[in-house]
Scaffold this motif. Structure first.
Motif, PDB file in Angstrom:
ATOM      1  N   PHE A  93       0.832  -1.210   0.000  1.00 64.30           N
ATOM      2  CA  PHE A  93       0.000   0.000   0.000  1.00 64.30           C
ATOM      3  C   PHE A  93       0.871   1.267   0.000  1.00 64.30           C
ATOM      4  N   ILE A  94       2.051   1.176   0.631  1.00 63.75           N
ATOM      5  CA  ILE A  94       2.968   2.321   0.670  1.00 63.75           C
ATOM      6  C   ILE A  94       3.444   2.655  -0.741  1.00 63.75           C
ATOM      7  N   PHE A  95       3.679   1.598  -1.565  1.00 63.09           N
ATOM      8  CA  PHE A  95       4.113   1.834  -2.945  1.00 63.09           C
ATOM      9  C   PHE A  95       3.078   2.639  -3.718  1.00 63.09           C
ATOM     10  N   LEU A  96       1.795   2.362  -3.451  1.00 59.03           N
ATOM     11  CA  LEU A  96       0.737   3.083  -4.159  1.00 59.03           C
ATOM     12  C   LEU A  96       0.773   4.572  -3.838  1.00 59.03           C
ATOM     13  N   CYS A  97       1.117   4.906  -2.604  1.00 60.53           N
ATOM     14  CA  CYS A  97       1.144   6.310  -2.178  1.00 60.53           C
ATOM     15  C   CYS A  97       2.239   7.105  -2.875  1.00 60.53           C
ATOM     16  N   PHE A  98       3.330   6.430  -3.206  1.00 62.02           N
ATOM     17  CA  PHE A  98       4.494   7.164  -3.714  1.00 62.02           C
ATOM     18  C   PHE A  98       4.772   6.925  -5.195  1.00 62.02           C
ATOM     19  N   ILE A  99       3.774   6.478  -5.940  1.00 71.85           N
ATOM     20  CA  ILE A  99       3.941   6.304  -7.390  1.00 71.85           C
ATOM     21  C   ILE A  99       4.297   7.622  -8.086  1.00 71.85           C
ATOM     22  N   PRO A 100       3.629   8.772  -7.777  1.00 73.24           N
ATOM     23  CA  PRO A 100       3.982  10.033  -8.470  1.00 73.24           C
ATOM     24  C   PRO A 100       5.413  10.495  -8.242  1.00 73.24           C
ATOM     25  N   ALA A 101       6.053   9.979  -7.176  1.00 76.34           N
ATOM     26  CA  ALA A 101       7.439  10.383  -6.899  1.00 76.34           C
ATOM     27  C   ALA A 101       8.372   9.968  -8.034  1.00 76.34           C
ATOM     28  N   LEU A 102       7.999   8.904  -8.767  1.00 80.37           N
ATOM     29  CA  LEU A 102       8.848   8.438  -9.872  1.00 80.37           C
ATOM     30  C   LEU A 102       8.971   9.506 -10.955  1.00 80.37           C
ATOM     31  N   SER A 103       7.870  10.239 -11.224  1.00 79.90           N
ATOM     32  CA  SER A 103       7.891  11.245 -12.291  1.00 79.90           C
ATOM     33  C   SER A 103       8.765  12.441 -11.933  1.00 79.90           C
ATOM     34  N   ILE A 104       9.035  12.656 -10.630  1.00 76.00           N
ATOM     35  CA  ILE A 104       9.913  13.762 -10.221  1.00 76.00           C
ATOM     36  C   ILE A 104      11.311  13.562 -10.784  1.00 76.00           C
ATOM     37  N   LEU A 105      11.720  12.306 -10.917  1.00 78.22           N
ATOM     38  CA  LEU A 105      13.069  12.010 -11.417  1.00 78.22           C
ATOM     39  C   LEU A 105      13.256  12.464 -12.857  1.00 78.22           C
ATOM     40  N   PHE A 106      12.150  12.597 -13.605  1.00 76.14           N
ATOM     41  CA  PHE A 106      12.243  12.994 -15.011  1.00 76.14           C
ATOM     42  C   PHE A 106      12.150  14.508 -15.199  1.00 76.14           C
ATOM     43  N   PHE A 107      11.860  15.266 -14.124  1.00 75.63           N
ATOM     44  CA  PHE A 107      11.731  16.736 -14.197  1.00 75.63           C
ATOM     45  C   PHE A 107      10.763  17.144 -15.320  1.00 75.63           C
ATOM     46  N   ASP A 108       9.617  16.458 -15.321  1.00 73.77           N
ATOM     47  CA  ASP A 108       8.600  16.711 -16.337  1.00 73.77           C
ATOM     48  C   ASP A 108       7.309  17.095 -15.628  1.00 73.77           C
ATOM     49  N   SER A 109       6.922  18.372 -15.703  1.00 70.96           N
ATOM     50  CA  SER A 109       5.748  18.868 -14.978  1.00 70.96           C
ATOM     51  C   SER A 109       4.468  18.185 -15.447  1.00 70.96           C
ATOM     52  N   LYS A 110       4.285  18.081 -16.761  1.00 68.03           N
ATOM     53  CA  LYS A 110       3.067  17.469 -17.288  1.00 68.03           C
ATOM     54  C   LYS A 110       2.950  16.010 -16.838  1.00 68.03           C
ATOM     55  N   LEU A 111       4.064  15.295 -16.863  1.00 69.66           N
ATOM     56  CA  LEU A 111       4.060  13.892 -16.450  1.00 69.66           C
ATOM     57  C   LEU A 111       3.725  13.764 -14.973  1.00 69.66           C
ATOM     58  N   PHE A 112       4.235  14.690 -14.156  1.00 73.52           N
ATOM     59  CA  PHE A 112       3.972  14.640 -12.719  1.00 73.52           C
ATOM     60  C   PHE A 112       2.484  14.831 -12.431  1.00 73.52           C
ATOM     61  N   TYR A 113       1.883  15.861 -13.031  1.00 72.30           N
ATOM     62  CA  TYR A 113       0.462  16.119 -12.781  1.00 72.30           C
ATOM     63  C   TYR A 113      -0.405  14.989 -13.337  1.00 72.30           C
ATOM     64  N   PHE A 114       0.022  14.408 -14.438  1.00 71.14           N
ATOM     65  CA  PHE A 114      -0.704  13.248 -14.976  1.00 71.14           C
ATOM     66  C   PHE A 114      -0.641  12.082 -13.995  1.00 71.14           C
ATOM     67  N   SER A 115       0.548  11.813 -13.445  1.00 73.81           N
ATOM     68  CA  SER A 115       0.702  10.697 -12.495  1.00 73.81           C
ATOM     69  C   SER A 115      -0.101  10.940 -11.223  1.00 73.81           C
ATOM     70  N   LEU A 116      -0.163  12.196 -10.789  1.00 72.00           N
ATOM     71  CA  LEU A 116      -0.924  12.548  -9.591  1.00 72.00           C
ATOM     72  C   LEU A 116      -2.419  12.280  -9.818  1.00 72.00           C
TER      73      LEU A 116
END
Length: 405
Positions: A93-116
Motif C-alpha cells: 500500500f505504501i508503494f501506491l502512495c508514492f507512485i507520483p514520486a517516480l515522475s519527479i526524477l524525469f523533471f517533467d511537470s506534465k508527467l507529474f500532474y498526470f501521475s498525480l
C-alpha cells in the motif's frame, strides 16, 4: 569535464537500476507464495518486472516523452498489481502512495500532474473495491479504518507535491543561473575581442581613410578614379561601424545616464524611419500603442534597440507580409511586442541569439542582436523570443515602467 560528468551520471543510474531490478527479481523468486501456483498472478508479475526492467535500461539511450510515460504507466500497473496479487503484504500500500514520486526524477511537470491524477483515480477504484466488494476479506487493515488510510494517502500526495514544487523551482533557478553565466561569458569574450580589434585595426583604418580622402580631393585624379576612392572610403566606414559595435559592448557605461522615455514617441519615430525600408519588400509596419508607456532609459540606445528588432522582423518577413508592433502596460511593466510572420526560427537558433558572430543573415555579424541584449540588460528589462519554423517570430521586450500604477 561535461563528458566525464555525463559518464559518471550514467554509471550511477545503471547501478541504481540494476539494484532495483535485483530487488524486483528477488521478490519474484524468494519466499513468493505465488511461485508454486505459477498462475495468472505470478506470470503477470514476471512480465511486468521484465517490461519495467527493459524500459529503465533503455531510457538513457532513448529519453523521449513516450518512454517516460510508458515507464510511469508500467510502474503504476506493477505497484497496483503487487497490491492486488499479494494482499497479505501490507507494505504494498505504501508503494501506491508514492507512485507520483517516480515522475519527479524525469523533471517533467506534465508527467507529474498526470501521475498525480492517475494515482488519485486508481486509488478511488481500489478503495471502492475494498469497501463494496472485498469488505475487508483480503484487506482488513484498510477496511478497519478506511477514512484514516485515505487521509494518509492524501497526505502522502501533498508531501510529494511539495517535494516536486521545491525541486522544480530549484531546477528553474539553476537553469536561469546557467543562462546568465553563458550570457556573461559571451559578453566577456566579445569585450576582450573588441579591445584587441579596436587597438589593432582602428588606427590603421584611420590612416588609410585619411589618405583616401586626400586623394579624393586631389584634382590630378579623374572622376572615375575619385569614384573608386569614394567606394573605398564607404567600405572603410562600414568596417568602422563594425568596430564601433564591438566597442559599444565592451566599453562599460560608468555614467549610464537615463531619462523618462515616452515609448509611443520613440516607436512612432522608429516606424516612420523604417517605413521606406519596409516598402522595399512590400512590407508594412502596423503600430498600436495603448496606455501610459513611459520607461527610464537612454533614448538613443532605446531607439537603437527598436531599430534592430523591427529591422530584423522586416528582413525575416515574406514579401507583402505585415509586421505588427504593439506596446502597452502590464501591471508595473511596459511590454513591447514585434511580431512577424516570416520563416521563423528553431529552438536551437533562438538559443544561439546574442552569440558573437552568430547571425541568420548571409552578411550579418551577429553584433546587432548582441547589442540588443546588452541594452535590455542595462535598463533592467527582459527580452523573449517565441518562434517556430514557418510560423514567424514574436519578440517580447519588458521594461519597468517609470510611472508605476
Amino acid at each position: 569535464m561535461k563528458e566525464i560528468t555525463n559518464k559518471l551520471n550514467k554509471k550511477i543510474y545503471y547501478i541504481v537500476v540494476w539494484i532495483g531490478i535485483a530487488i524486483m527479481i528477488s521478490g519474484l523468486l524468494i519466499d513468493n507464495p505465488r511461485i508454486s501456483e505459477f498462475g495468472f498472478a505470478y506470470i503477470s508479475h514476471s512480465i511486468l518486472v521484465f517490461i519495467l526492467s527493459v524500459c529503465f535500461l533503455l531510457y538513457p539511450k532513448n529519453r523521449t516523452a513516450i518512454l517516460r510515460l510508458t515507464i510511469l504507466i508500467v510502474a503504476s500497473v506493477y505497484s497496483y498489481a503487487l497490491f492486488l496479487f499479494y494482499p497479505d503484504t501490507w507494505s504494498t500500500f505504501i508503494f501506491l502512495c508514492f507512485i507520483p514520486a517516480l515522475s519527479i526524477l524525469f523533471f517533467d511537470s506534465k508527467l507529474f500532474y498526470f501521475s498525480l491524477l492517475l494515482n488519485a483515480i486508481l486509488i478511488m477504484f481500489i478503495f471502492g473495491y475494498i469497501l463494496l466488494i472485498d469488505r475487508g476479506l483480503k484487506y482488513p487493515y484498510i477496511e478497519a479504518d478506511p477514512i484514516g488510510n485515505f487521509i494518509n494517502f492524501i497526505a502522502s500526495q501533498i508531501i510529494i507535491y511539495f517535494i516536486f514544487y521545491l525541486t522544480n523551482e530549484r531546477m528553474k533557478k539553476q537553469q536561469t543561473y546557467y543562462e546568465q553565466i553563458q550570457h556573461s561569458e559571451r559578453l566577456k569574450t566579445t569585450g576582450q575581442l573588441a579591445a584587441a580589434v579596436a587597438h589593432e585595426i582602428r588606427n590603421p583604418l584611420t590612416v588609410v581613410k585619411g589618405f583616401l580622402q586626400l586623394f579624393e580631393q586631389d584634382s590630378s585624379f579623374t572622376d572615375e578614379r575619385k569614384g573608386h576612392f569614394t567606394l573605398m572610403i564607404d567600405e572603410l566606414n562600414t568596417a568602422e561601424q563594425v568596430i564601433s559595435q564591438f566597442l559599444s559592448i565592451a566599453k562599460p557605461d560608468k555614467e549610464n545616464v537615463t531619462e523618462n522615455v515616452d515609448v509611443n514617441v520613440v516607436l512612432q519615430s522608429v516606424t516612420d524611419l523604417l517605413h521606406s525600408y519596409g516598402l522595399l519588400h512590400d512590407n508594412r509596419i502596423e503600430l498600436n500603442v495603448t496606455g501610459d508607456c513611459t520607461i527610464s532609459a537612454n533614448t538613443i540606445e532605446f531607439k537603437q534597440l527598436l531599430i534592430n528588432i523591427i529591422k530584423n522582423a522586416i528582413e525575416a518577413s515574406n514579401i507583402g507580409d505585415l509586421v505588427h508592433v504593439t506596446a502597452g502596460r502590464e501591471k508595473e511593466f511596459v511590454v513591447i511586442q514585434v511580431i512577424d510572420y516570416g520563416r521563423g526560427m528553431s529552438e536551437e537558433e533562438v538559443a544561439s541569439l546574442g552569440t558573437p558572430f552568430y547571425s541568420l543573415k548571409s552578411k550579418g555579424t551577429g553584433l546587432g542582436m548582441m547589442i540588443c541584449f546588452n541594452i535590455v540588460d542595462k535598463f533592467k528589462g527582459t527580452i523573449d523570443f517565441q518562434s517556430s519554423i514557418g510560423h514567424g517570430t514574436t519578440v517580447t521586450i519588458r521594461f519597468p515602467s517609470s510611472n508605476p500604477v
